[in-house]
Design a protein around this motif. Sequence first.
Motif, PDB file in Angstrom:
ATOM      1  N   ALA A 145       0.845  -1.191   0.000  1.00  0.00           N
ATOM      2  CA  ALA A 145       0.000   0.000   0.000  1.00  0.00           C
ATOM      3  C   ALA A 145       0.886   1.248   0.000  1.00  0.00           C
ATOM      4  CB  ALA A 145      -0.925  -0.017   1.210  1.00  0.00           C
ATOM      5  N   ALA A 146       0.263   2.398  -0.165  1.00  0.00           N
ATOM      6  CA  ALA A 146       1.013   3.644  -0.317  1.00  0.00           C
ATOM      7  C   ALA A 146       1.919   3.903   0.887  1.00  0.00           C
ATOM      8  CB  ALA A 146       0.047   4.811  -0.492  1.00  0.00           C
ATOM      9  N   GLY A 147       3.149   4.359   0.594  1.00  0.00           N
ATOM     10  CA  GLY A 147       4.052   4.813   1.638  1.00  0.00           C
ATOM     11  C   GLY A 147       4.823   3.743   2.369  1.00  0.00           C
ATOM     12  N   VAL A 148       4.724   2.484   1.955  1.00  0.00           N
ATOM     13  CA  VAL A 148       5.494   1.410   2.602  1.00  0.00           C
ATOM     14  C   VAL A 148       6.986   1.630   2.363  1.00  0.00           C
ATOM     15  CG1 VAL A 148       6.040  -1.058   2.509  1.00  0.00           C
ATOM     16  CG2 VAL A 148       3.651  -0.297   2.523  1.00  0.00           C
ATOM     17  N   SER A 149       7.809   1.330   3.383  1.00  0.00           N
ATOM     18  CA  SER A 149       9.254   1.465   3.263  1.00  0.00           C
ATOM     19  C   SER A 149       9.933   0.186   3.753  1.00  0.00           C
ATOM     20  CB  SER A 149       9.771   2.641   4.093  1.00  0.00           C
ATOM     21  OG  SER A 149       9.256   3.866   3.622  1.00  0.00           O
ATOM     22  N   LEU A 150      10.862  -0.332   2.953  1.00  0.00           N
ATOM     23  CA  LEU A 150      11.655  -1.492   3.342  1.00  0.00           C
ATOM     24  C   LEU A 150      13.104  -1.080   3.529  1.00  0.00           C
ATOM     25  CD1 LEU A 150      10.415  -4.266   0.849  1.00  0.00           C
ATOM     26  CD2 LEU A 150       9.362  -3.501   2.999  1.00  0.00           C
ATOM     27  N   GLY A 151      13.716  -1.518   4.631  1.00  0.00           N
ATOM     28  CA  GLY A 151      15.151  -1.364   4.787  1.00  0.00           C
ATOM     29  C   GLY A 151      15.886  -2.304   3.842  1.00  0.00           C
ATOM     30  N   GLY A 152      17.195  -2.237   3.833  1.00  0.00           N
ATOM     31  CA  GLY A 152      17.977  -3.065   2.929  1.00  0.00           C
ATOM     32  C   GLY A 152      17.929  -4.543   3.298  1.00  0.00           C
ATOM     33  N   GLY A 153      18.022  -5.389   2.281  1.00  0.00           N
ATOM     34  CA  GLY A 153      18.086  -6.830   2.494  1.00  0.00           C
ATOM     35  C   GLY A 153      16.833  -7.453   3.063  1.00  0.00           C
ATOM     36  N   VAL A 154      15.695  -6.818   2.904  1.00  0.00           N
ATOM     37  CA  VAL A 154      14.415  -7.359   3.371  1.00  0.00           C
ATOM     38  C   VAL A 154      13.893  -8.368   2.355  1.00  0.00           C
ATOM     39  CG1 VAL A 154      11.984  -6.768   3.783  1.00  0.00           C
ATOM     40  CG2 VAL A 154      13.810  -5.371   4.772  1.00  0.00           C
ATOM     41  N   ARG A 155      13.216  -9.401   2.848  1.00  0.00           N
ATOM     42  CA  ARG A 155      12.568 -10.374   1.956  1.00  0.00           C
ATOM     43  C   ARG A 155      11.074 -10.401   2.264  1.00  0.00           C
ATOM     44  NH1 ARG A 155      14.902 -14.349  -1.144  1.00  0.00           N
ATOM     45  NH2 ARG A 155      13.344 -15.645  -2.194  1.00  0.00           N
ATOM     46  N   ILE A 156      10.266 -10.241   1.220  1.00  0.00           N
ATOM     47  CA  ILE A 156       8.805 -10.248   1.331  1.00  0.00           C
ATOM     48  C   ILE A 156       8.281 -11.478   0.607  1.00  0.00           C
ATOM     49  CG2 ILE A 156       6.667  -9.013   0.874  1.00  0.00           C
ATOM     50  CD1 ILE A 156       8.526  -7.568   2.832  1.00  0.00           C
ATOM     51  N   GLY A 157       7.527 -12.320   1.309  1.00  0.00           N
ATOM     52  CA  GLY A 157       7.060 -13.578   0.755  1.00  0.00           C
ATOM     53  C   GLY A 157       5.901 -13.431  -0.217  1.00  0.00           C
ATOM     54  N   ARG A 158       5.663 -14.502  -0.926  1.00  0.00           N
ATOM     55  CA  ARG A 158       4.602 -14.555  -1.937  1.00  0.00           C
ATOM     56  C   ARG A 158       3.252 -14.192  -1.318  1.00  0.00           C
ATOM     57  NH1 ARG A 158       3.418 -17.657  -6.778  1.00  0.00           N
ATOM     58  NH2 ARG A 158       1.204 -18.205  -6.873  1.00  0.00           N
ATOM     59  N   GLY A 159       2.558 -13.248  -1.959  1.00  0.00           N
ATOM     60  CA  GLY A 159       1.205 -12.901  -1.552  1.00  0.00           C
ATOM     61  C   GLY A 159       1.097 -12.093  -0.278  1.00  0.00           C
ATOM     62  N   ALA A 160       2.213 -11.645   0.289  1.00  0.00           N
ATOM     63  CA  ALA A 160       2.144 -10.832   1.504  1.00  0.00           C
ATOM     64  C   ALA A 160       1.525  -9.467   1.196  1.00  0.00           C
ATOM     65  CB  ALA A 160       3.534 -10.654   2.104  1.00  0.00           C
ATOM     66  N   TYR A 161       0.905  -8.879   2.219  1.00  0.00           N
ATOM     67  CA  TYR A 161       0.291  -7.555   2.077  1.00  0.00           C
ATOM     68  C   TYR A 161       0.836  -6.644   3.166  1.00  0.00           C
ATOM     69  CZ  TYR A 161      -3.018  -3.720   2.139  1.00  0.00           C
ATOM     70  OH  TYR A 161      -3.571  -2.469   2.127  1.00  0.00           O
ATOM     71  N   LEU A 162       1.358  -5.472   2.772  1.00  0.00           N
ATOM     72  CA  LEU A 162       1.867  -4.480   3.716  1.00  0.00           C
ATOM     73  C   LEU A 162       0.999  -3.236   3.617  1.00  0.00           C
ATOM     74  CD1 LEU A 162       4.345  -6.438   3.102  1.00  0.00           C
ATOM     75  CD2 LEU A 162       5.763  -4.574   3.938  1.00  0.00           C
ATOM     76  N   GLY A 163       0.370  -2.847   4.743  1.00  0.00           N
ATOM     77  CA  GLY A 163      -0.558  -1.737   4.765  1.00  0.00           C
ATOM     78  C   GLY A 163       0.119  -0.380   4.676  1.00  0.00           C
ATOM     79  N   MET A 164      -0.680   0.630   4.472  1.00  0.00           N
ATOM     80  CA  MET A 164      -0.193   1.981   4.223  1.00  0.00           C
ATOM     81  C   MET A 164       0.791   2.448   5.297  1.00  0.00           C
ATOM     82  SD  MET A 164      -2.570   5.376   3.696  1.00  0.00           S
ATOM     83  CE  MET A 164      -3.542   4.523   2.449  1.00  0.00           C
ATOM     84  N   ASN A 165       1.943   2.950   4.840  1.00  0.00           N
ATOM     85  CA  ASN A 165       2.979   3.539   5.696  1.00  0.00           C
ATOM     86  C   ASN A 165       3.632   2.547   6.651  1.00  0.00           C
ATOM     87  OD1 ASN A 165       2.733   6.157   4.571  1.00  0.00           O
ATOM     88  ND2 ASN A 165       0.954   6.552   5.859  1.00  0.00           N
ATOM     89  N   ALA A 166       3.477   1.263   6.418  1.00  0.00           N
ATOM     90  CA  ALA A 166       4.212   0.270   7.206  1.00  0.00           C
ATOM     91  C   ALA A 166       5.686   0.311   6.824  1.00  0.00           C
ATOM     92  CB  ALA A 166       3.649  -1.120   6.966  1.00  0.00           C
ATOM     93  N   SER A 167       6.541  -0.102   7.754  1.00  0.00           N
ATOM     94  CA  SER A 167       7.966  -0.160   7.476  1.00  0.00           C
ATOM     95  C   SER A 167       8.542  -1.465   8.017  1.00  0.00           C
ATOM     96  CB  SER A 167       8.698   1.037   8.093  1.00  0.00           C
ATOM     97  OG  SER A 167       8.491   1.096   9.488  1.00  0.00           O
ATOM     98  N   VAL A 168       9.606  -1.933   7.363  1.00  0.00           N
ATOM     99  CA  VAL A 168      10.252  -3.192   7.746  1.00  0.00           C
ATOM    100  C   VAL A 168      11.740  -2.937   7.943  1.00  0.00           C
ATOM    101  CG1 VAL A 168      10.681  -5.602   7.141  1.00  0.00           C
ATOM    102  CG2 VAL A 168       8.553  -4.492   6.406  1.00  0.00           C
TER     103      VAL A 168
END
Length: 218
Positions: free
Chosen positions: A149-172
Amino acid sequence: MDELLLLAASGLAREVLAAVRESGQFDVIGILDDDAGKTGTIVDGTRVLGPASDVLRYPGAGVVVCVGAGAGRARIVDRLAALGVADRRYATVIDSSVRIPAGCRIGRGSVLLGHVTLTAGVDLGEHVVAMPGVTLTHDDVVEDFATFAAGVSLGGGVRIGRGAYLGMNASVREGASVGANATIGMGAAVLTDVPAGETWAGVPARVLRAAIPSGTAA
């Protein structure tokens, strides 16, 4: 200009239409939707031509599945595969504001909307959707059918699995992972690995709903 069909008369389809018209990347010839009541209607100047199976009537057109949920996109792709629609028909839509640095890979059928940022070595799978303002940094790996969703931010070396959903402005956090079909709530700050199928939210993010074991009723 290559012809393009959008599957699903959705809000995402409207956003894809806007991006494509601005970039001139494709000529959208119509929308396909299984809701028979929508056939013949107009969505932002583009006609709904018929059900998804009508993709076979337009063999020269590229296809983008405009369903917001990754699981829904996966079901449509599986259904079209059973009808004989080849993977090569899926087009990638990238807003004109998005820069793709050398060394980054974007899979077929993916959609990157306005001001998505990729830095270095980002690997996106097929049928991934990134809404406006998403930031993907060095060496992130995103598997097929994930949704940001809008505004999501991932740090370096993050892995996101198949079909995952990250809501607005979430960060990892850098180096963390989000498992397949997991859901991350709006504004969450993920500091540790999220197992497959779980729902997490909060700052820092914590589990709200554990994964349901296979064969167990919900």
